[in-house]
Design an enzyme around this catalytic site. Structure first.
Site, short mmCIF file in Angstrom:
data_model
loop_
_atom_site.label_atom_id
_atom_site.label_comp_id
_atom_site.label_asym_id
_atom_site.label_seq_id
_atom_site.Cartn_x
_atom_site.Cartn_y
_atom_site.Cartn_z
N CYS A 50 0.83 -1.21 0.00
CA CYS A 50 0.00 0.00 0.00
C CYS A 50 0.87 1.27 0.00
CB CYS A 50 -0.88 0.03 1.23
SG CYS A 50 -2.16 -1.23 1.27
N GLU A 52 0.72 3.93 1.93
CA GLU A 52 1.15 4.39 3.26
C GLU A 52 2.43 3.66 3.69
OE1 GLU A 52 -1.79 3.36 2.26
OE2 GLU A 52 -3.42 4.09 3.52
N1 THU Z 1 -4.47 0.60 -0.97
C1 THU Z 1 -3.55 1.52 -0.53
O1 THU Z 1 -2.46 1.68 -1.12
N2 THU Z 1 -3.85 2.25 0.57
C2 THU Z 1 -5.06 2.26 1.18
O2 THU Z 1 -5.25 3.01 2.13
C3 THU Z 1 -6.13 1.37 0.69
C4 THU Z 1 -5.72 0.36 -0.31
C5 THU Z 1 -4.17 -0.13 -2.20
C6 THU Z 1 -3.85 -1.60 -2.08
C7 THU Z 1 -4.16 -2.10 -3.49
O3 THU Z 1 -3.03 -1.84 -4.32
C8 THU Z 1 -5.30 -1.19 -3.95
O4 THU Z 1 -5.26 -0.05 -3.09
C9 THU Z 1 -6.66 -1.83 -3.90
O5 THU Z 1 -6.89 -2.42 -2.66
#
Ligand code: THU
Length: 132
Positions: A50, A52
């Site tokens: 993700c 973050e």
């Molecule tokens: N994702 C993030 O990068 N941060 C978040 O706060 C929510 C989800 C990403 C993970 C994945 O690559 C995509 O969003 C869909 O879940």
């Protein structure tokens, strides 16, 4: 707002061929610099990272102390301000100072401000680290 601009810049670097859901995170430091992170996916889905966590791992990898963090701003094209996943809440709770702001936004201009404690009450911690 510079936080949003930087989070959008981070988001433009997301690698999301599978979900197509791009997320950007921008950590503001006390000296005004930003550390950016984007979500990076993989054909082996469980390896995806993700935004973050990308940003926080980049910050630690560069040897920047967590006390230098003012805020993290996270943005995605979502209905409301993007909601960090459980794994990121756990990581933000440990790797950010208690008083740092967590700014959640979307591309429509919705924005909310919170903290890692609010996002993860009763967080799991090892005592040795929690006391540091
Ligand atoms: N994702 C993030 O990068 N941060 C978040 O706060 C929510 C989800 C990403 C993970 C994945 O690559 C995509 O969003 C869909 O879940």
């Amino acid at each position: 707002m510079k936080n949003i601009e930087q989070a959008l810049l981070a988001r433009s670097r997301a690698y999301t061929p599978y979900s197509k859901f791009k997320v950007g995170a921008a950590i503001l430091l006390k000296d005004g610099r930003y550390i950016l992170g984007a979500n990076i996916e993989n054909a082996s889905f469980g390896l995806s990272n993700c935004a973050e966590r990308s940003a926080l791992y980049a910050l630690y990898s560069q040897g920047i102390p967590k006390e230098d963090i003012v805020s993290i701003t996270v943005i995605a094209d979502d209905e409301g301000p993007v909601s960090p996943c459980g794994a990121c809440r756990q990581v933000m709770h440990e790797l950010m100072p208690k008083d740092a702001k967590v700014i959640l936004a979307n591309t429509k201009g919705d924005i909310m401000e919170t903290t890692t404690d609010q996002l993860l009450p009763y967080a799991f911690m090892f005592d040795e680290v929690a006391d540091e």
